[in-house]
Write a protein that holds these residues in place. Structure first.
Motif, mmCIF file in Angstrom:
data_model
loop_
_atom_site.group_PDB
_atom_site.id
_atom_site.type_symbol
_atom_site.label_atom_id
_atom_site.label_comp_id
_atom_site.label_asym_id
_atom_site.label_seq_id
_atom_site.Cartn_x
_atom_site.Cartn_y
_atom_site.Cartn_z
ATOM 1 N N PHE B 192 -0.739 57.834 42.021
ATOM 2 C CA PHE B 192 -0.530 56.459 41.583
ATOM 3 C C PHE B 192 -1.027 56.248 40.149
ATOM 4 O O PHE B 192 -0.416 55.533 39.370
ATOM 5 C CB PHE B 192 -1.255 55.488 42.529
ATOM 6 N N MET B 193 -2.196 56.872 39.823
ATOM 7 C CA MET B 193 -2.771 56.655 38.489
ATOM 8 C C MET B 193 -1.894 57.250 37.401
ATOM 9 O O MET B 193 -1.808 56.711 36.293
ATOM 10 C CB MET B 193 -4.164 57.268 38.417
ATOM 11 N N SER B 194 -1.233 58.372 37.707
ATOM 12 C CA SER B 194 -0.383 58.987 36.685
ATOM 13 C C SER B 194 0.787 58.095 36.334
ATOM 14 O O SER B 194 1.417 58.277 35.293
ATOM 15 C CB SER B 194 0.131 60.344 37.186
ATOM 16 N N GLY B 195 1.087 57.132 37.212
ATOM 17 C CA GLY B 195 2.180 56.213 36.932
ATOM 18 C C GLY B 195 1.780 55.089 35.982
ATOM 19 O O GLY B 195 2.621 54.349 35.502
ATOM 20 N N PRO B 221 -7.157 46.821 39.486
ATOM 21 C CA PRO B 221 -6.074 45.913 39.903
ATOM 22 C C PRO B 221 -4.687 46.525 39.694
ATOM 23 O O PRO B 221 -3.778 46.270 40.479
ATOM 24 C CB PRO B 221 -6.273 44.687 39.009
ATOM 25 N N LEU B 222 -4.533 47.364 38.657
ATOM 26 C CA LEU B 222 -3.224 47.956 38.383
ATOM 27 C C LEU B 222 -2.793 48.926 39.480
ATOM 28 O O LEU B 222 -1.613 49.108 39.735
ATOM 29 C CB LEU B 222 -3.250 48.703 37.035
ATOM 30 N N ILE B 223 -3.765 49.617 40.061
ATOM 31 C CA ILE B 223 -3.400 50.592 41.092
ATOM 32 C C ILE B 223 -3.819 50.097 42.479
ATOM 33 O O ILE B 223 -4.073 50.882 43.377
ATOM 34 C CB ILE B 223 -4.029 51.970 40.815
ATOM 35 N N ALA B 224 -3.863 48.748 42.617
ATOM 36 C CA ALA B 224 -4.315 48.179 43.890
ATOM 37 C C ALA B 224 -3.511 48.716 45.076
ATOM 38 O O ALA B 224 -4.077 49.063 46.113
ATOM 39 C CB ALA B 224 -4.219 46.663 43.838
ATOM 40 N N SER B 225 -2.194 48.835 44.891
ATOM 41 C CA SER B 225 -1.389 49.324 46.014
ATOM 42 C C SER B 225 -1.753 50.768 46.334
ATOM 43 O O SER B 225 -1.802 51.158 47.508
ATOM 44 C CB SER B 225 0.098 49.195 45.701
ATOM 45 N N GLY B 226 -2.049 51.543 45.307
ATOM 46 C CA GLY B 226 -2.466 52.929 45.529
ATOM 47 C C GLY B 226 -3.759 53.005 46.301
ATOM 48 O O GLY B 226 -3.908 53.834 47.213
ATOM 49 N N ALA B 301 3.028 63.184 51.610
ATOM 50 C CA ALA B 301 3.316 64.246 50.657
ATOM 51 C C ALA B 301 2.194 64.398 49.648
ATOM 52 O O ALA B 301 2.409 64.929 48.577
ATOM 53 C CB ALA B 301 4.629 63.951 49.944
ATOM 54 N N LEU B 302 0.995 63.922 49.978
ATOM 55 C CA LEU B 302 -0.177 64.034 49.111
ATOM 56 C C LEU B 302 0.094 63.401 47.742
ATOM 57 O O LEU B 302 -0.272 63.942 46.716
ATOM 58 C CB LEU B 302 -0.586 65.498 48.930
ATOM 59 N N GLY B 303 0.753 62.262 47.743
ATOM 60 C CA GLY B 303 0.986 61.547 46.500
ATOM 61 C C GLY B 303 2.053 62.151 45.614
ATOM 62 O O GLY B 303 2.132 61.846 44.441
ATOM 63 N N ARG B 304 2.878 63.042 46.160
ATOM 64 C CA ARG B 304 3.801 63.801 45.308
ATOM 65 C C ARG B 304 5.260 63.456 45.502
ATOM 66 O O ARG B 304 6.104 64.319 45.314
ATOM 67 C CB ARG B 304 3.637 65.292 45.587
ATOM 68 N N VAL B 305 5.611 62.267 45.932
ATOM 69 C CA VAL B 305 7.034 61.963 46.030
ATOM 70 C C VAL B 305 7.447 61.095 44.861
ATOM 71 O O VAL B 305 6.818 60.078 44.652
ATOM 72 C CB VAL B 305 7.352 61.251 47.360
#
Lengths: 288, 305
Positions: B192-195, B221-226, B301-305
């Motif tokens: 999520f952070m890489s996005g 707050p930016l990665i709250a969903s993550g 997918a361990l955050g990889r999709v």
């Protein structure tokens, strides 16, 4: 994204490192310690060298469990991957059907593993289970407690029930990422349903399929709870997979040395597989 | 003059006609395309429905059994409870040895979730933003722990936590589950952070934010969903795990999944009670799944999709 070289980032990683080291490295050292020693109780240990490893590698019990586990993993993959792709291709792409499908299909993934075992243990029983009762009623002699073949069938169907949704969800995530333009181009070229699948959908799903195959292989390679609850490794040893055998040896019989040796060999195999997984995945990321 | 006008009109008419026909064609093509994708035909629902029925049948059977009396379960096979009873649920909610199992499970799962996500947040930030000595090896090492068979760790965990006198405490199970949940949380959060574009970090630093203040006030707050998704997956994997949880507990912190094995009594199996306990373990997952339905593939997918 280009990343800056900054060794101070180590401080951010430190908590994770300490925590995982505590719960991974120390236990692993204990295992290494036991694997080269023999004990006669009373905390007296003697150097045993590689004795346990030699014994393990020559033991039929270990290789039989390993063989069963490999066969199990391959059957699981051969069923779940094509089935998962097929279902993902047939899922709706929009409308009310999407959330309903996603939520209902994901439900088995969230069931505690021993409850999965309990569900199928009850469901397959010939006296009170719908499946076992129906199969016997239509004239199929089915009893997973006595017949090794039926026990295998039950464990395989249970795993398909439990984990196919993982393949479906991953493939679906890959499919919805394909832009409409691809289908329009295929339409103009008059591509058949099969060539759309073969040349558009399959290549786009490659990455998620890779993850799905490797995850399913690894997880089925260390399966413990579900078959243990349903069959307890039986009848006889017919569904005793590696983890079940290991727990039997370590916690049931307290054969510390052999169990530790087996743990290490088992762990090294998994380590090797993880390495393959990681390399393939990072190479794939680099190509993109 | 008239001829020119006529020709122009013709040209305009022809253009309009061709526009009309082309737009008509494209609409038609789009409509066909729509049928082709997704709603292939009016039978598109058959495969998902059959699959969902296959998934729901065993669960229905468990729910069905949980509302039956034991005599009905044993005496005849009924597709729905003929004498519906709440006795099984009443036992679970009134007997402390039963409901404490749920409380124990929830306590260690929540402790584990908080620890895992709290330590994974800075680490995931480091992995997504910086290169540092040994980062790739470290990332790989974390992955191996996610993939490690719990059976390998059951015995050493038992001895390790015995040595610290932590056997049968919630914190022991919570710490042990960090083995696979911390790597998972790191992987998901890193995805999520890489996005999030790096310019945001740089702008914040130029504006004079310190790292902790930036991280809590702007980045989180930016990665709250993550963070939500990572919490959900930690919750879930800790909730479904039994082998380690059972090995590390005896009575005071015993999880519900282990309590369930007690249903054998002198009078035989108490199937109704077993089924009711099983149904209650499904509820937490069923409740939260709605919120993460769009991210569930990413988590697995361990955050990889």
């Amino acid at each position: 994204m280009d990343k800056t070289w900054n060794n101070k980032a180590w401080f951010l990683v430190l908590p994770v490192l300490v925590l995982v080291a505590f719960s991974a490295v120390i236990p692993l050292m204990t295992v290494v310690n036991y694997s080269v020693q023999d004990t006669f109780g009373n905390n007296q240990f003697f150097w045993a060298g590689t004795e346990w490893f030699e014994e393990l590698l020559h033991s039929d019990r270990f290789w039989a469990a390993m063989g069963r586990n490999l066969i199990f993993s391959f059957i699981i993959l051969a069923i779940e991957v094509p089935l998962g792709i097929f279902i993902a291709l047939n899922m709706p792409r929009k409308g009310w059907g999407v959330p309903v499908c996603l939520v209902l299909m994901a439900l088995p993934l969230l069931v505690p593993w021993n409850v999965v075992g309990t569900i199928w243990q009850v469901f397959g029983r010939t006296d009170i289970g719908l499946l076992g009762y129906t199969l016997n009623a239509i004239g199929i002699d089915y009893n997973y407690v006595r017949d090794p073949f039926d026990a295998w069938m039950t464990v395989i169907v249970m795993d398909v029930w439990h984990w196919t949704s993982l393949v479906v969800l991953l493939c679906y995530a890959g499919l919805v990422s394909i832009p409409d333009a691809f289908y329009q181009a295929a339409k103009i070229d008059g591509a058949s349903r099969w060539s759309v699948f073969r040349y558009i959908q399959l290549p786009k799903m490659q990455r998620v399929l890779l993850i799905a195959v490797l995850l399913r292989f690894m997880d089925s390679f260390m399966i413990y709870t579900e078959p243990f609850v349903v069959t307890g490794g039986g009848p006889g040893n017919s569904t005793t997979f590696l983890s079940i055998d290991l727990v039997k040896m370590a916690l049931g019989q307290f054969d510390l040395g052999p169990a530790a040796a087996m743990s290490l060999v088992y762990f090294l195999i998994v380590l090797l597989l993880s390495w393959v997984f990681y390399t393939v995945m990072t190479n794939y990321d680099a190509e993109r | 003059m008239a001829g020119v006008n006529e020709r122009t009109e013709q040209a305009v008419a022809a253009q309009a006609g061709s526009q009309k026909s082309s737009s008509g064609m494209s609409q038609d093509a789009i409509a066909r395309l729509m049928r082709r994708r997704g709603e292939e035909s009016k039978w598109w629902w058959v495969v998902p429905t059959l699959y969902i029925v296959f998934l729901m049948l065993p669960i229905y059977w468990l729910i069905n059994m949980s509302f039956k009396t034991n005599s009905e379960i044993i005496s005849s096979l009924t597709l729905y409870p003929h004498e519906p009873t709440l006795r099984n649920y009443r036992i679970i909610f009134t007997d402390a040895s039963w409901y404490s199992g749920y409380i124990n499970s929830i306590i260690y799962v929540v402790i584990n979730m908080v620890i895992s996500v709290a330590v994974a947040l800075p680490a995931a930030y480091a992995f997504s933003r910086y290169r540092f000595l040994g980062d790739k090896h470290l990332f790989f090492w974390l992955l191996t722990n996610r993939m490690a068979p719990p059976a390998v760790f059951a015995l050493p965990f038992f001895q390790l936590y015995s040595a610290f006198g932590l056997i049968d405490t919630h914190i022991a199970v919570a710490l042990a589950h960090c083995l696979f949940n911390v790597p998972l949380a790191v992987w998901i959060l890193e995805g999520f952070m890489s996005g999030v574009p790096k310019e945001i970090d740089e702008t914040a630093y130029i504006d004079g934010y310190s790292f902790p203040r930036f991280f809590v006030k702007i980045f989180m707050p930016l990665i709250a969903s993550g963070i939500g998704v990572a919490c959900f997956f930690c919750f879930m994997f800790s909730w479904v795990e039994l082998l380690i949880a059972r090995t590390l507990t005896t009575t005071d912190a015993k999880p519900i999944a282990a309590v369930m094995t007690r249903t054998v009594s002198a009078s035989g199996m108490d199937w109704g009670l077993l089924a009711a306990a099983g149904v209650l373990t499904l509820i937490p997952g069923a409740l939260v799944i709605w919120f993460v339905r769009n991210y569930i593939a990413k988590g697995f997918a361990l955050g990889r999709v």
